[in-house]
Write a protein that holds these residues in place. Structure first.
Motif, PDB file in Angstrom:
ATOM      1  N   ASP A  16      42.582  19.161  34.300  1.00 56.96           N
ATOM      2  CA  ASP A  16      43.085  19.336  35.668  1.00 56.96           C
ATOM      3  C   ASP A  16      43.531  17.982  36.213  1.00 56.96           C
ATOM      4  OD1 ASP A  16      42.239  21.970  35.442  1.00 56.96           O
ATOM      5  OD2 ASP A  16      40.295  21.564  36.349  1.00 56.96           O
ATOM      6  N   VAL A  24      37.547  20.076  40.009  1.00 55.67           N
ATOM      7  CA  VAL A  24      38.048  20.093  38.628  1.00 55.67           C
ATOM      8  C   VAL A  24      36.918  20.453  37.656  1.00 55.67           C
ATOM      9  CG1 VAL A  24      39.859  18.387  39.067  1.00 55.67           C
ATOM     10  CG2 VAL A  24      37.600  17.598  38.340  1.00 55.67           C
ATOM     11  N   TRP A  25      37.298  21.044  36.533  1.00 56.39           N
ATOM     12  CA  TRP A  25      36.324  21.257  35.448  1.00 56.39           C
ATOM     13  C   TRP A  25      36.204  19.966  34.677  1.00 56.39           C
ATOM     14  CZ3 TRP A  25      33.249  25.138  35.587  1.00 56.39           C
ATOM     15  CH2 TRP A  25      33.655  26.390  36.054  1.00 56.39           C
ATOM     16  N   THR A 151      31.020  21.358  33.627  1.00 57.27           N
ATOM     17  CA  THR A 151      30.618  21.689  34.986  1.00 57.27           C
ATOM     18  C   THR A 151      31.853  21.487  35.857  1.00 57.27           C
ATOM     19  OG1 THR A 151      28.944  21.374  36.707  1.00 57.27           O
ATOM     20  CG2 THR A 151      29.915  19.376  35.808  1.00 57.27           C
ATOM     21  N   TRP A 152      31.782  22.006  37.086  1.00 55.61           N
ATOM     22  CA  TRP A 152      32.884  21.708  38.004  1.00 55.61           C
ATOM     23  C   TRP A 152      32.401  20.682  39.008  1.00 55.61           C
ATOM     24  CZ3 TRP A 152      32.150  22.721  43.205  1.00 55.61           C
ATOM     25  CH2 TRP A 152      31.187  23.679  43.542  1.00 55.61           C
TER      26      TRP A 152
ATOM     27  N   ARG B 106      28.738  24.243  46.893  1.00 57.05           N
ATOM     28  CA  ARG B 106      28.427  24.427  45.473  1.00 57.05           C
ATOM     29  C   ARG B 106      27.740  25.784  45.251  1.00 57.05           C
ATOM     30  NH1 ARG B 106      29.337  20.712  41.498  1.00 57.05           N
ATOM     31  NH2 ARG B 106      28.688  21.789  39.638  1.00 57.05           N
ATOM     32  N   SER B 157      40.675  26.459  45.030  1.00 57.89           N
ATOM     33  CA  SER B 157      40.993  25.629  43.870  1.00 57.89           C
ATOM     34  C   SER B 157      40.984  26.529  42.636  1.00 57.89           C
ATOM     35  CB  SER B 157      39.962  24.526  43.712  1.00 57.89           C
ATOM     36  OG  SER B 157      38.716  25.105  43.413  1.00 57.89           O
ATOM     37  N   ILE B 158      41.526  26.019  41.532  1.00 56.82           N
ATOM     38  CA  ILE B 158      41.558  26.805  40.292  1.00 56.82           C
ATOM     39  C   ILE B 158      40.133  27.187  39.886  1.00 56.82           C
ATOM     40  CG2 ILE B 158      42.167  26.719  37.832  1.00 56.82           C
ATOM     41  CD1 ILE B 158      44.338  24.609  38.683  1.00 56.82           C
ATOM     42  N   VAL B 159      39.239  26.208  39.973  1.00 55.24           N
ATOM     43  CA  VAL B 159      37.844  26.430  39.583  1.00 55.24           C
ATOM     44  C   VAL B 159      37.219  27.548  40.415  1.00 55.24           C
ATOM     45  CG1 VAL B 159      35.545  25.376  39.634  1.00 55.24           C
ATOM     46  CG2 VAL B 159      37.505  24.048  38.825  1.00 55.24           C
ATOM     47  N   ILE B 163      35.806  31.251  39.008  1.00 49.72           N
ATOM     48  CA  ILE B 163      34.436  31.752  39.156  1.00 49.72           C
ATOM     49  C   ILE B 163      34.420  33.027  40.002  1.00 49.72           C
ATOM     50  CG2 ILE B 163      32.126  31.217  40.058  1.00 49.72           C
ATOM     51  CD1 ILE B 163      32.724  28.245  39.409  1.00 49.72           C
ATOM     52  N   LEU B 169      29.090  32.171  38.450  1.00 47.17           N
ATOM     53  CA  LEU B 169      29.155  31.102  37.449  1.00 47.17           C
ATOM     54  C   LEU B 169      28.739  31.594  36.061  1.00 47.17           C
ATOM     55  CD1 LEU B 169      29.614  27.989  37.140  1.00 47.17           C
ATOM     56  CD2 LEU B 169      27.158  27.723  37.482  1.00 47.17           C
TER      57      LEU B 169
END
Lengths: 419, 177
Positions: A16, A24-25, A151-152, B106, B157-159, B163, B169
């Motif tokens: 990313d 980001v990952w 992890t992100w 988170r 976001s993409i993340v 999820i 997760l």
């Protein structure tokens, strides 16, 4: 546009595009769990991924350091649950004899400059000491990291702090970080990374870098990241490790740029119950000390304990004062033994325990009682953290000097011997 | 597939005295520590906003598919997952806030609970009871009741979308194989 150290480390571990505020990952070089929360990591893993393997056992570790060896049944059971899981998965356990997980990772070269490390230790951002990304996380996040190796993370903004001037012994890296903490406050770097620069910062050795980075959490920082010096890079190259040290681009963008003047900095101390409530030691009124703790991920290295022994050599701990020394790792303990340092401490009346988190984790080497005044080299003095007494945070020099005089408000220069 | 566009009735979490959005709502105001022993999500809904002045009756008023709009630094404080789960229990489908506490963010993302950061939240022309349409991927908001488009929120976001689409997760981890 240029990038800060943390942005570049994250960019090297993700596909990313990295920019502050973006999630980001990231690929993780090390995923770890300690005895605190380790059992919940295992339970989460077995619940959600029954019968499955961790992504890479060679990058996955358990490090037991909170309650070592376990002195409550709950801890004993949790540790053993982790051991059984580790055997099944082929994961290495740094068991109850090994010492503080973050130090094991730093000194064994599991953590490397430019790398990424996560675990269940809220001070794992200590990895910033060698220019490595480290982060403490909850048990769900770590179970996910065990399973996927990822992890992100939300890319933090970075604050640049330049330290102008120098200091000499008996002032140490601990006094430097206590001073900075006093300037920044408990939330001064909330959610941000901090990069440190300046002549004194360049000069800091690995041990002082560890001390400084270990207190980033106390100013709310994601991490204090110190650009690796030639000495740090050589340390890991000599181990035969391969890695890419990361430095900020000249045109990196910072959310804030600060400068502090520390010319001739005097030893500092944090008053209970706030790590950021710091003053020069010589400005405190005379305060009687009941106990002294030297150790923790902040000041438990060989160098620290050698300093304590140099100060205590041929002298006795003040009557009625209990002095506890806890080496950070088994490797530290071995060197202290070999060099006769434990003998010196023993003769001056110090209690030396097996390696571990010591005074910061309930159980290993006792707590403070109500009204007890302790001077500690650790990083937190919140109410109840190290017992029900009052804990002052200071350097190993100040703690050792106080052990001899039985008072905190003692100018270290009066009792210390020159290194 | 989880929807990328959500529609629902809005609750604007304002101070009853000033009528302004409440900032710094911490996890104890959202879900008081007296109820931390509760482990079943279904039982958590009744305690949502149980310690927030003017909003203690929120669980009785809230309905399936509602959207909650809050001020800045929403969910600061402790790491308790309950403070996210109590809204899921009530069927709240989205939380919009000026900004979120880092751990809250988170926890919400990891549990697949949609949250949107909305820097212009103070200027958005919405009031409790309005029907809004939210495009999570683009961050676009429309007040259906008034027919007006609102300033954009930060898009997922993409993340966060990965999820959310997977469920949570752990489901995302399974999808990775």
């Amino acid at each position: 546009m240029g990038k800060t150290i943390i942005e570049k480390i994250l960019q090297n571990h993700t596909e990313d595009r990295v920019e502050p505020g973006k999630i980001v990952w990231i690929e993780l070089d090390v995923r770890s769990a300690r005895d605190f929360a380790g059992a919940n990591v295992v339970k989460n893993f077995e619940k959600h991924f029954p019968g499955e393997k961790v992504e890479n056992p060679d990058k996955t570790f358990f490090t037991f350091d909170c309650n070592v060896p376990a002195n409550t049944i709950a801890y004993a059971e949790n540790q053993h649950l982790c051991r059984l899981f580790a055997r099944k998965q082929g994961i290495q356990v740094y068991d109850v004899d090994a010492g503080i997980g973050s130090h094991v990772m730093l000194y064994e070269g599991l953590a490397l400059p430019g790398g990424t490390v996560v675990g269940t230790d809220s001070h794992l951002n200590i990895m910033g000491a060698i220019g490595c990304f480290g982060q403490g996380m909850g048990d769900s996040d770590i179970a996910f990291a065990f399973k996927t190796g990822k992890t992100w993370f939300e890319v933090p903004e970075t604050i640049k702090i330049t330290i102008n001037g120098t200091y000499d012994y008996p002032t140490t890296g601990k006094d430097l970080i206590l001073f900075i903490l006093g300037k920044m406050g408990a939330a001064g770097a909330l959610g941000k990374c901090v990069e440190l620069y300046g002549e004194m910062v360049d000069r800091l050795d690995l041990e002082d870098r560890i001390t400084v980075a270990s207190m980033g959490t106390e100013m709310g920082a994601i991490s204090i990241v110190i650009p690796p010096s030639d000495e740090i890079i050589k340390f890991y190259r000599d181990m035969g490790k391969k890695f890419n040290p990361v430095f900020a681009d000249p045109d990196a963008k910072y959310s804030q740029e600060l400068e502090f003047d520390i010319q001739g900095l005097r030893p500092h101390i944090a008053k209970p119950p706030h790590p950021d409530d710091t003053v020069p030691v010589d400005e405190l009124d005379e305060i009687k000390v009941d106990s002294v703790f030297i150790g923790s991920c902040t000041n438990g290295t060989y160098k620290d304990i050698k300093i304590a022994a140099d100060i205590l050599k041929g002298k006795k701990v003040a009557p009625g004062v209990m002095v506890k020394v806890v080496p950070a790792t088994r490797e530290t303990y071995g060197r202290l033994l070999e060099d006769g340092i434990i003998q010196v401490l023993f003769e001056s009346g110090v209690i030396v325990s097996n390696p571990g988190c010591g005074g910061c984790a309930q159980g290993q080497i006792g707590m403070t009682g109500k009204g007890e005044v302790q001077i500690s080299t650790s990083n937190r003095n919140f109410k109840g953290k190290q017992g029900s007494g009052f804990t002052y945070l200071a350097s190993t020099v100040t703690a050792s000097a106080s052990a001899i005089t039985g008072k905190i408000a003692t100018l270290p220069a009066r009792v210390i011997v020159r290194k | 597939m989880k929807p990328g566009i959500l529609k629902g009735r809005i609750w604007v979490i304002t101070d009853p005295d000033t009528d302004k959005l409440i900032n710094n709502i911490d996890t104890d105001m959202i879900y008081h520590n007296a109820h931390l022993a509760v482990t079943e999500i279904e039982k958590m809904g009744q305690y949502a906003f149980g310690n927030l002045t003017g909003w203690k009756d929120f669980p009785k008023k809230a309905g399936e598919g509602d959207i909650v709009v809050c001020g800045t630094n929403f969910g600061s404080g402790s790491s308790r997952q309950h403070a996210v789960d109590c809204f899921r229990a009530l069927g709240v489908q989205l939380i919009i806030a000026g900004s979120f506490g880092a751990i809250y963010k988170r926890n919400a993302i990891n549990s697949g609970m949609p949250i949107l950061t909305y820097p212009d939240v103070d200027d958005a022309k919405i009031k409790s009871g309005d029907e809004v349409e939210v495009d999570l991927e683009k961050g676009k908001l429309k007040n259906i009741t008034t027919g007006e488009y609102l300033p954009n929120a930060d898009p997922f976001s993409i993340v966060q979308m990965d999820i959310y689409r997977a469920g949570d997760l752990f489901e995302y981890a399974k999808a990775l194989g």
